[in-house]
Structure formats: C-alpha cells, structure tokens
Design an enzyme around this catalytic site. Structure first.
Site, PDB file in Angstrom:
ATOM      1  N   GLU A 252       0.797  -1.225   0.000  1.00 26.37           N
ATOM      2  CA  GLU A 252       0.000   0.000   0.000  1.00 26.37           C
ATOM      3  C   GLU A 252       0.827   1.272   0.000  1.00 26.37           C
ATOM      4  O   GLU A 252       0.286   2.345  -0.257  1.00 26.37           O
ATOM      5  CB  GLU A 252      -0.920   0.014   1.234  1.00 26.37           C
ATOM      6  CG  GLU A 252      -1.803  -1.210   1.339  1.00 26.37           C
ATOM      7  CD  GLU A 252      -2.276  -1.428   2.760  1.00 26.37           C
ATOM      8  OE1 GLU A 252      -1.842  -0.660   3.637  1.00 26.37           O
ATOM      9  OE2 GLU A 252      -3.074  -2.358   2.985  1.00 26.37           O
ATOM     10  N   VAL A 254       5.062   3.301   0.016  1.00 26.82           N
ATOM     11  CA  VAL A 254       6.510   3.326  -0.179  1.00 26.82           C
ATOM     12  C   VAL A 254       7.089   4.209   0.916  1.00 26.82           C
ATOM     13  O   VAL A 254       6.596   5.312   1.154  1.00 26.82           O
ATOM     14  CB  VAL A 254       6.894   3.872  -1.570  1.00 26.82           C
ATOM     15  CG1 VAL A 254       8.399   3.827  -1.775  1.00 26.82           C
ATOM     16  CG2 VAL A 254       6.189   3.091  -2.657  1.00 26.82           C
ATOM     17  N   VAL A 255       8.145   3.732   1.605  1.00 24.24           N
ATOM     18  CA  VAL A 255       8.720   4.436   2.748  1.00 24.24           C
ATOM     19  C   VAL A 255      10.090   4.975   2.355  1.00 24.24           C
ATOM     20  O   VAL A 255      10.934   4.232   1.836  1.00 24.24           O
ATOM     21  CB  VAL A 255       8.830   3.509   3.973  1.00 24.24           C
ATOM     22  CG1 VAL A 255       9.402   4.273   5.164  1.00 24.24           C
ATOM     23  CG2 VAL A 255       7.467   2.922   4.322  1.00 24.24           C
ATOM     24  N   LYS A 275       6.074   8.120   4.648  1.00 24.68           N
ATOM     25  CA  LYS A 275       5.260   7.006   4.180  1.00 24.68           C
ATOM     26  C   LYS A 275       4.320   7.536   3.107  1.00 24.68           C
ATOM     27  O   LYS A 275       3.363   8.258   3.398  1.00 24.68           O
ATOM     28  CB  LYS A 275       4.467   6.392   5.331  1.00 24.68           C
ATOM     29  CG  LYS A 275       3.741   5.110   4.944  1.00 24.68           C
ATOM     30  CD  LYS A 275       3.150   4.410   6.149  1.00 24.68           C
ATOM     31  CE  LYS A 275       2.500   3.086   5.761  1.00 24.68           C
ATOM     32  NZ  LYS A 275       1.924   2.384   6.928  1.00 24.68           N
ATOM     33  N   ASP A 391      -3.855  -6.415  11.300  1.00 27.92           N
ATOM     34  CA  ASP A 391      -2.837  -6.968  10.390  1.00 27.92           C
ATOM     35  C   ASP A 391      -1.544  -7.212  11.168  1.00 27.92           C
ATOM     36  O   ASP A 391      -0.453  -6.991  10.653  1.00 27.92           O
ATOM     37  CB  ASP A 391      -2.590  -6.022   9.214  1.00 27.92           C
ATOM     38  CG  ASP A 391      -1.804  -6.700   8.097  1.00 27.92           C
ATOM     39  OD1 ASP A 391      -1.778  -7.938   8.050  1.00 27.92           O
ATOM     40  OD2 ASP A 391      -1.193  -5.981   7.282  1.00 27.92           O
TER      41      ASP A 391
END
Length: 506
Positions: A252, A254-255, A275, A391
């Site tokens: 979900e 990209v860091v 993030k 999660d």
C-alpha cells in the site's frame, strides 16, 4: 624652365594667335557616349539574311529604351530567382517525408506564365493542374440523388458510400496511420468503417489510460509528479532537510528516509520517514472494508471518490498512531500529514532501520521477552486504545533497543467494527504461530490468546466452532447498533470491553 612656364609665356604673348579653350565634359556625358557606342556595335553585330537581301528591321529607339519594359524584365528575372530559391527551400523542408508541404501559393511566376524555364526546374509540380491527383468524393445534393433515369445515383450507392467512408478516415487521430486511401480509390463498406472507428476510439482511450496511470500513480520505489512536488515543498518549507532514498516498499505504500528539519509548532526528529501511500487503486479495491465499516469514517467514506479514499487512509493511520502514542505504546511519532504523505519519526539509528521481528536474530531470552511485550501491547491496544491492529504479524513489528515497536496501523479498527473480533482472532493466530515456531514454551495457543486479549470467555473444540461464536457475537452487536444506535460494548474500570448476550456474560 619647365613646360608650365613655357606654356604660360606663349599665352601671354601679345602678338601670338589665341588658342581656343576646351570646355570640360562631365562623367555622365562620357558614360552616355560609351553606352551609345556599345549599343551601336551590338546592333550591327546581328547577321543579315543573304537570300532575302533586305536589312534587318529594328525597333525604334524610343520603344527599346522604354523604362517600363526594362523594369518588367528586371522584375521577371527577380521573380524567377525568388521561385528557384523557394523551390530549394521547399525541397529542403519536406525532405524524404511522404507528406509534403507545398509553397505554391508563395510563388511569383507560375508554370503557365514562366515559358523560359530550364530543364533543371522540372521537379516543380503544379498540384492545381495535376492530372493524377485523386478527386475527393462528390457530395450528394440535398434532394438525395444525382442523374436521371437509369443513371440515377442515390446517397446509398455502394461506391459513393465507400469513397465517403475512405475520406472520413482523414479525421481519425493523428497516431492512427490511415494511408492514402483516396489516392488508391479505396472503397470501405459501412461495416469495415465502423469497426475501424471503434478500434481507433478504443486505442485512444487505452493510450490515455496508460498515460494517466504513468503520470498519476505512485509505483514501486517511485513517485508520480504530484507526490514529488509535495515532497519538494516539504523540503523548501524546512520541515525536512533532505530526502535520502527508499528504505521499504509494501502493498500500500513506499517508505523513504529523510533528515528532519524544524517546525514552529513541534520539534522534528533528526531522522524521519516519509510514508507515501500508493495512488494506484488496485491495492485498495479489496481493502475498503477496513474503513467503510469503521464508525469513525463511515459518513465520510460514502461521500468520497476512490482516489480520495487513499488520503483518508493516511489520515486514519495518523489518528491511530496518535491514540497509541497517548496510551504509551511504542510506535512511530507523527510529525505532519500532507494529503497522502505521512511524515513520522524514524525507528532505527544512523540511517539503518530497525529489523523486523521476523528478520531479527534473537536469543531464547530475547524471544521470550519479545513475546511478553507483544502480549502486553495487544492487551493495551485493545483495552486502553480501543483498537484492533487487524494486520498484526512478525512483519509489522520491529525490534529496536530490545523492545518491540508496532508499525503499519492504517487498517486498525475499533472492536465495534462488524468484523473487529475476526480481525483480532487473525492477529492472535499470527502471533501464536510465530512464537510457537520460535520455540517460546510460554506461548499460548490462539484460543487462549484471544480470550486473554479480549477478556471474553469463548470455548470451542476447533477453529470453525470458535469462529462461529465470534460471528454470532458480531452479528448480535451489529443488530443492536442498528436498532438502538448505540454500542453494546461495555467498558469496565478493571477489565476489557465485555460483550453481553442476553442477560449473561460470555
């Protein structure tokens, strides 16, 4: 004595004869005389016909010396030179292209006027009188037919319609190469033309979709122009000093790692992470249940389009992190939120991120310590924060300074969520399975861990019966919420939220 003195003495002699004084002539007279002599020689140079025995008739001097005729001859010569230069420019401009641009309208002398054109000018083509030029299909008059009797032709004629369809192909998109169908006298039927038109339209839409997806999506380890602009604005505003590079990618987001700057409202850590939630909708199509049924965002979700839900997803993680930080749970600290970019504190040291619990090389004592920390964190998250991670696994927990840090809480929901208890059971199963495989003898099974975290006392022989009871509780809770418009979870001072069934505690 020199000659000048002798000449002066001769003139001054009183008894000598006076010599006539010559008047000086101008340069124009000399040139006119030379020009007349030259013209006379050219006229006399013409050969005479011996058989006829008559002299060559010449035009009168006043007509040959006409200024108007000379001006017209000079203008004609100038026009021919201009046309020659224009032809060279046209040939250079068109090159080897199949589609050529004509400069005919800029010519000064047209082919039918220029009778003295040489053989090197044959490459010029007058397209107006080209006998091989294809004629465009004639239009049908308003009455709908042409001709009389047997030679009548209507607008539905197969040949006429075929030529019209060929001419309409010129209006297709520039990227569709239709060729010179008119020149080949191509006749397209209505069925073929409609199929080509649909294909052209679908290709245009596909090209637009690919272009939009490339320009307006955040791909893996890359950002779209709008996201890049937001990141540059953060650097220019001083919130960040520098953006170093990508440190992690997920389904979900990209860091990126960044060096912290300064803000007036709050202190910015020296090391931060950005993030960036991916703006592609593929990953969020099947994950809307986490936010659609969340009572905190349910009203706002129905009013937004799918692309704006991604911003709401980032806002949800910010609120969940703030609630967890307030309860004392180890998690990243939120610095600022800008649309779908969330700036948080960096968990690690010297640009090296903390390892995930799955990748950390822990001893048996450290693994046992990590288990009790995770158990305490899950109970604290459920009881004090009123949240379910939804999660939780060894991939979303970091090991730093001998402590477990929780990340990725964008999908976390409250226990009153229609599937909140199912998510909690899944988290317990992931945690129990991981620590049992790691060799922690004190690790509880999934059923005991679920009851220990939730405070419920559900018993079941197998997973199917256990899940059936959980779904029954969720169904009852959802019905009560819809009918009474209030929550059925009761929070006690000394225990977790308890779910009542009838008049008995479960």
């Amino acid at each position: 004595m020199d000659q000048v003195e002798v000449a002066s003495k001769e003139v001054k002699s009183p008894w000598g004869a006076a010599r006539p004084v010559q008047t000086p002539c101008s340069l124009a007279d000399v040139m006119s005389e030379q020009l007349a002599t030259q013209l006379d020689e050219e006229i006399n140079a013409f050969p005479t016909c011996p058989e006829a025995g008559v002299e060559l008739m010449t035009s009168p001097v006043d007509e040959t010396d006409s200024d108007l005729m000379l001006a017209q001859m000079l203008q004609m010569e100038f026009d021919r030179e201009f046309d020659s230069q224009l032809r060279r420019e046209e040939k250079k401009f068109n090159g080897d292209s199949k589609v050529s641009i004509s400069f005919e309208n800029y010519r000064m002398v047209h082919p039918y006027e220029d009778s003295d054109s040489s053989e090197d000018e044959v490459d010029w083509q007058d397209t107006r009188n080209d006998p091989y030029r294809a004629d465009k299909p004639t239009t049908t008059p308003r009455k709908g037919f042409t001709g009389k009797g047997k030679n009548i032709t209507t607008k539905h004629d197969e040949v006429v319609c075929g030529r019209k369809n060929t001419a309409r192909m010129e209006h297709f998109a520039p990227e569709v190469q239709v060729g010179d169908g008119i020149g080949m006298d191509l006749k397209l039927s209505n069925h073929v033309y409609n199929a080509l038109k649909r294909h052209c339209y679908s290709e245009q839409r596909r090209s637009a979709r690919l272009h939009e997806k490339k320009e307006h999506s955040t791909a893996e380890q890359a950002v779209d122009p709008k996201t890049r602009l937001l990141m540059y604005k953060m650097v220019n505003a001083g919130v960040l000093d520098n953006i170093n590079g990508c440190i992690s990618t997920g389904k979900e987001s990209v860091v990126f790692h960044a060096d912290g700057g300064s803000m007036e409202e709050k202190e910015v850590p020296q090391e931060c992470v950005l993030k960036v939630f991916k703006t592609t909708l593929n990953e969020f199509k099947n994950r809307d249940k986490y936010i659609k049924d969340d009572y905190r965002f349910k009203d706002r979700f129905s009013k937004l389009n799918p692309r704006k839900v991604i911003r709401l997803w980032a806002e949800k993680e910010m609120h969940n992190l703030a609630r967890m930080k307030k309860a004392g749970i180890l998690c990243p600290e939120v610095v600022v939120l800008k649309k779908h970019i969330l700036v948080m504190s960096f968990i690690g040291q010297d640009h090296v991120p903390a390892p995930k619990l799955k990748d950390a090389m822990l001893s048996s004592d450290d693994m046992k310590l990590a288990y009790y920390q995770v158990l305490d964190m899950m109970q604290q998250l459920y009881r004090e924060c009123n949240l379910v991670h939804a999660d939780l696994s060894e991939y979303n927990m970091l090991w730093h300074d001998r402590k477990v840090w929780v990340i990725d809480v964008s999908q976390s929901v409250e226990p009153t969520h229609p599937h909140g208890l199912e998510f909690l059971f899944r988290d317990c199963r992931n945690v129990s399975t991981f620590f049992e495989k790691a060799g922690v003898a004190e690790a509880m099974n999934v059923y005991d861990l679920f009851n220990a975290v939730s405070g419920l006392e559900i018993s079941g022989d197998n997973e199917a019966d256990f899940l059936a009871q959980i779904e029954a509780l969720e169904k009852m809770n959802e019905d009560h919420v819809q009918k009474r418009s209030k929550k059925t979870f009761l929070t006690s001072d000394d225990g977790p939220p308890l779910l009542k069934k009838g008049n008995e505690d479960i």
